[in-house]
Design a protein around this motif. Structure first.
Motif, PDB file in Angstrom:
ATOM      1  N   GLY A 190       0.828  -1.201   0.000  1.00  0.00           N
ATOM      2  CA  GLY A 190       0.000   0.000   0.000  1.00  0.00           C
ATOM      3  C   GLY A 190       0.858   1.245   0.000  1.00  0.00           C
ATOM      4  O   GLY A 190       2.087   1.183  -0.120  1.00  0.00           O
ATOM      5  N   THR A 191       0.211   2.399   0.127  1.00  0.00           N
ATOM      6  CA  THR A 191       0.897   3.688   0.172  1.00  0.00           C
ATOM      7  C   THR A 191       0.653   4.325   1.530  1.00  0.00           C
ATOM      8  O   THR A 191      -0.496   4.409   1.985  1.00  0.00           O
ATOM      9  CB  THR A 191       0.400   4.615  -0.947  1.00  0.00           C
ATOM     10  OG1 THR A 191       0.602   3.973  -2.212  1.00  0.00           O
ATOM     11  CG2 THR A 191       1.147   5.939  -0.934  1.00  0.00           C
ATOM     12  N   TYR A 192       1.728   4.789   2.170  1.00  0.00           N
ATOM     13  CA  TYR A 192       1.646   5.223   3.557  1.00  0.00           C
ATOM     14  C   TYR A 192       2.327   6.572   3.771  1.00  0.00           C
ATOM     15  O   TYR A 192       3.138   7.021   2.947  1.00  0.00           O
ATOM     16  CB  TYR A 192       2.317   4.190   4.473  1.00  0.00           C
ATOM     17  CG  TYR A 192       1.675   2.831   4.422  1.00  0.00           C
ATOM     18  CD1 TYR A 192       0.617   2.505   5.258  1.00  0.00           C
ATOM     19  CD2 TYR A 192       2.129   1.868   3.523  1.00  0.00           C
ATOM     20  CE1 TYR A 192       0.023   1.249   5.215  1.00  0.00           C
ATOM     21  CE2 TYR A 192       1.544   0.612   3.470  1.00  0.00           C
ATOM     22  CZ  TYR A 192       0.491   0.313   4.314  1.00  0.00           C
ATOM     23  OH  TYR A 192      -0.092  -0.922   4.261  1.00  0.00           O
ATOM     24  N   SER A 193       1.990   7.177   4.917  1.00  0.00           N
ATOM     25  CA  SER A 193       2.706   8.343   5.420  1.00  0.00           C
ATOM     26  C   SER A 193       3.540   7.897   6.614  1.00  0.00           C
ATOM     27  O   SER A 193       3.015   7.291   7.553  1.00  0.00           O
ATOM     28  CB  SER A 193       1.728   9.438   5.855  1.00  0.00           C
ATOM     29  OG  SER A 193       1.007   9.944   4.744  1.00  0.00           O
ATOM     30  N   VAL A 194       4.837   8.187   6.556  1.00  0.00           N
ATOM     31  CA  VAL A 194       5.753   7.817   7.634  1.00  0.00           C
ATOM     32  C   VAL A 194       6.061   9.069   8.450  1.00  0.00           C
ATOM     33  O   VAL A 194       6.436  10.115   7.897  1.00  0.00           O
ATOM     34  CB  VAL A 194       7.049   7.210   7.080  1.00  0.00           C
ATOM     35  CG1 VAL A 194       8.039   6.928   8.210  1.00  0.00           C
ATOM     36  CG2 VAL A 194       6.738   5.930   6.311  1.00  0.00           C
ATOM     37  N   THR A 195       5.910   8.960   9.769  1.00  0.00           N
ATOM     38  CA  THR A 195       6.168  10.077  10.673  1.00  0.00           C
ATOM     39  C   THR A 195       7.424   9.798  11.481  1.00  0.00           C
ATOM     40  O   THR A 195       7.570   8.718  12.063  1.00  0.00           O
ATOM     41  CB  THR A 195       4.982  10.291  11.628  1.00  0.00           C
ATOM     42  OG1 THR A 195       3.802  10.559  10.861  1.00  0.00           O
ATOM     43  CG2 THR A 195       5.240  11.456  12.572  1.00  0.00           C
TER      44      THR A 195
END
Length: 228
Positions: A190-195
């Motif tokens: 999938g496509t994610y936001s990494v913090t």
């Protein structure tokens, strides 16, 4: 576990354990339980049309996986024309249903093992005039890598930083090591936001990187990431 249906109203199998073995020899040594088992009586004919059940969900050592086996209990039955018959599984109750895997499991990935009971070809036959049925199981095993991983290097490397990503509503986290490297494991495709959240004492800001693409069976390397 799923099923390829046969000519019965129900085929009920009691699963009490799932075990694995690192090598492929035929001896009885080396078997260990996967743990975190979901024991129960399962009607194989309900497991059709994409429906499956999870028999076990746990971490296992990376490396070669030779065999898997299902340990069955005594509550196995066949229902035909509305009549319940005992279902005998001689080999399974003595030593389990043994399945050849022979695959190398790489570290930091999630694997799904799909066991497809082919009831139609499992030759569930009436044993002589006893009124009992015997199960000679035909089981197809397929393996798929069900996750990937995200790694990166945070700069400055000496600032302790927490990397996090939200997967299906659950936050997965990993700390950086002493050279600033982190790795988030078990992330489905999938496509994610990494913090990236640095230690508050550093005075540095939080960095959010959007559009991080994960592919099952691969490690997405974000490269060097400089905290603001």
């Amino acid at each position: 576990m799923t099923d390829n249906p046969g000519d019965y109203d129900e085929v009920n199998v009691e699963v009490v354990d799932v075990m694995i073995k690192s090598n492929s020899d035929t001896g009885e040594g080396g078997w260990v339980s996967i743990g975190n088992i979901n024991p129960g009586i399962y009607d194989l004919l309900e497991l059709t049309g994409g429906i499956s059940v999870i028999l076990a969900d746990n971490e296992v050592p990376s490396g070669h996986l030779g065999q898997m086996r299902l340990i069955l209990g005594d509550e196995n039955t066949v229902v035909k024309d509305g009549i319940i018959y005992p279902l005998r599984t001689p080999s399974a109750q003595q030593s389990g249903l043994k399945l050849q895997i022979n695959q190398t499991l790489e570290p930091d990935f999630t694997y799904n093992f799909l066991l497809d009971f082919d009831v139609h070809n499992s030759v569930v036959v009436e044993a002589g005039n006893s009124g009992n049925y015997n199960l000679h199981p035909v089981i197809r095993v397929t393996t798929e890598v069900a996750s990937g991983a995200i790694k990166g290097t945070v700069l400055p490397a000496d600032v302790p930083t927490l990397a996090s990503v939200v997967v299906n509503g659950v936050t997965v986290t990993a700390e950086t090591n002493d050279i600033g490297v982190f790795q988030l494991n078990g992330i489905p495709s999938g496509t994610y936001s990494v913090t990236l959240t640095p230690d508050a004492a550093s005075g540095l800001g939080v960095l959010v990187v959007d559009g991080v693409v994960v592919v099952n069976g691969q490690i997405t390397d974000m490269g060097s990431l400089t905290l603001p």
